[in-house]
Write a protein that holds these residues in place. Structure first.
Motif: not given
Ligand SMILES: Cc1ncc(COP(=O)(O)O)c(C=O)c1O
Length: 390
Positions: A54-55, A153, A156, A180, A185
């Motif tokens: 997700g990042t 974003d 969730h 993500s 999740k």
């Molecule tokens: C609101 C939110 N955005 C972005 C992310 C990032 O996702 P990832 O852990 O897959 O990189 C998370 C992950 O916990 C998140 O809770």
């Protein structure tokens, strides 16, 4: 120990991964495309690009939106740090619009004020906290007036719906949405993320930038004399056209994700039932209530957060969490407001500038919510919390 969140893996998921391992393609292959297609169809969007997390999805989405040095990005103070960091990766400044205390999502009023006081805002990243969709029509209107793009974003919120019934990810009020697939999740890929969009130019950029910035699909080649000989494209030839990244997801992860995805609706419906039980159980308590009680039928129910008035109960939050742990119950706090982290404080942010986020943070406690949580376990969670708080 009952954790606060947990993935559910069954024999079909295991078989799906075995099939990929036996199939011969481990990195980007047919499972990646199949997963993208399945999610795009489900959420009702034209394009989906699967990436390693997700990042990574947030980073590529910010770049595709044109976020760069000397621009700013607005997000919520109550989110995982990744939502804000995406702007920093691109060299941009971050601004935080305080939350609405009822939804714990970015408040459109706070956003309006922020937009009046700041210029050069390139993107707004609302976060559908715990799976509850933000007020996207209000946010989109404010973004349009400020000539900023919206990146939802939805880490969730896979499976959540807006008030009009359309699914989060359809991008009806945004340029892009990110998801993500981290194990806590809605569905697990091990690690993984996705960006959805209805814009073809954005889609092409995303496809290139997830793989080093090298030309993909039918991208036009820029150096024709090197690209072609004898009237045909040279078989070895490719061009790196932008500075991209290696953010690819593997077929192994997408095999698992596809199998998980087929169970998404049952995952969410189980979570919804558990949420109803919690809501009922905590409705009448004096110093403790559910953090989000609106749009219960539309939320993705990623987390169940209680707000506890710790000034009025006999325990501090630390004591409560330790006592819960001694009783075999996991809990967590989502989230420490992002501006309060040392990195953001060094940039000059002060938590007292976000009073709703600060108040929420002092009261929040996430309690167990996941597909395999049994009714018996849930009753134990409820009675332990009630006993400890009374
Ligand atoms: C609101 C939110 N955005 C972005 C992310 C990032 O996702 P990832 O852990 O897959 O990189 C998370 C992950 O916990 C998140 O809770």
């Amino acid at each position: 120990m009952i954790p606060y969140g947990k993935h559910h893996i069954d024999k079909d998921d295991i078989q799906a991964v075995i099939d990929i391992l036996r199939g011969g393609v481990l990195t980007q292959g047919p499972a990646v495309e199949a997963f993208e297609k399945a999610v795009a169809e489900y959420v009702g969007v034209k394009y989906a690009v699967a990436v390693s997390s997700g990042t990574a999805a947030l980073h590529l989405a910010a770049l595709a939106a044109g976020v760069s040095p000397r621009t700013s990005v607005v997000t919520s103070p109550i989110t995982f740090v990744a939502s804000a960091n995406a702007a920093r990766y691109c060299g941009a400044d971050v601004l935080f619009a305080d939350i609405d205390p009822e939804t714990i999502n970015m408040s459109p009023d706070a956003l309006r004020e922020l937009l009046l006081r700041n210029s050069n805002i390139k993107a707004i990243i609302p976060v559908h906290f715990a799976g509850l969709p933000c007020d996207m029509s209000a946010i989109k209107k404010l973004a349009d007036d400020a000539r900023a793009l919206v990146i939802e974003d939805a880490a969730h919120a896979l499976g959540a719906t807006y008030p009009n019934g359309r699914r989060v990810g359809c991008c009806e009020n945004s340029s892009m949405t990110i998801f993500s697939f981290h194990p806590v999740k809605a569905i697990a890929a091990g690690e993984g993320g996705m960006i959805t969009t209805n814009d073809e130019v954005t889609y092409r950029k995303l496809i290139r930038s997830r793989s080093h910035g090298i030309n993909k699909l039918d991208d036009a080649l820029q150096f024709e004399t090197e690209a072609f000989s004898d009237g045909e494209q040279n078989p070895w030839y490719y061009e790196m056209q932008d500075l991209g990244f290696h953010y690819r997801i593997t077929d192994i992860q997408c095999g698992l994700a596809l199998s998980q995805f087929s169970k998404l609706d049952s995952f969410i419906s189980r979570r919804r039932d558990l949420v109803k039980n919690y809501d009922l159980a905590f409705a009448e308590m004096k110093n403790c209530c559910p953090a989000q009680i609106t749009m219960r039928d539309q939320s993705g129910h990623h987390l169940y957060v209680l707000r506890i008035n710790f000034k009025q109960v006999a325990l501090t939050r630390g004591q409560l969490m330790r006592r819960l742990k001694e009783s075999g119950i996991g809990s967590q706090v989502h989230y420490i407001p992002v501006p309060s982290h040392p990195y953001y404080r060094q940039l000059g942010f002060k938590s007292e500038n976000y009073p709703n986020a600060q108040k929420y943070y002092q009261e929040a406690l996430t309690i167990p919510l996941f597909y395999d949580l049994t009714e018996e376990q849930q009753r134990r969670v409820i009675s332990t919390i009630k006993d400890l708080l009374d």
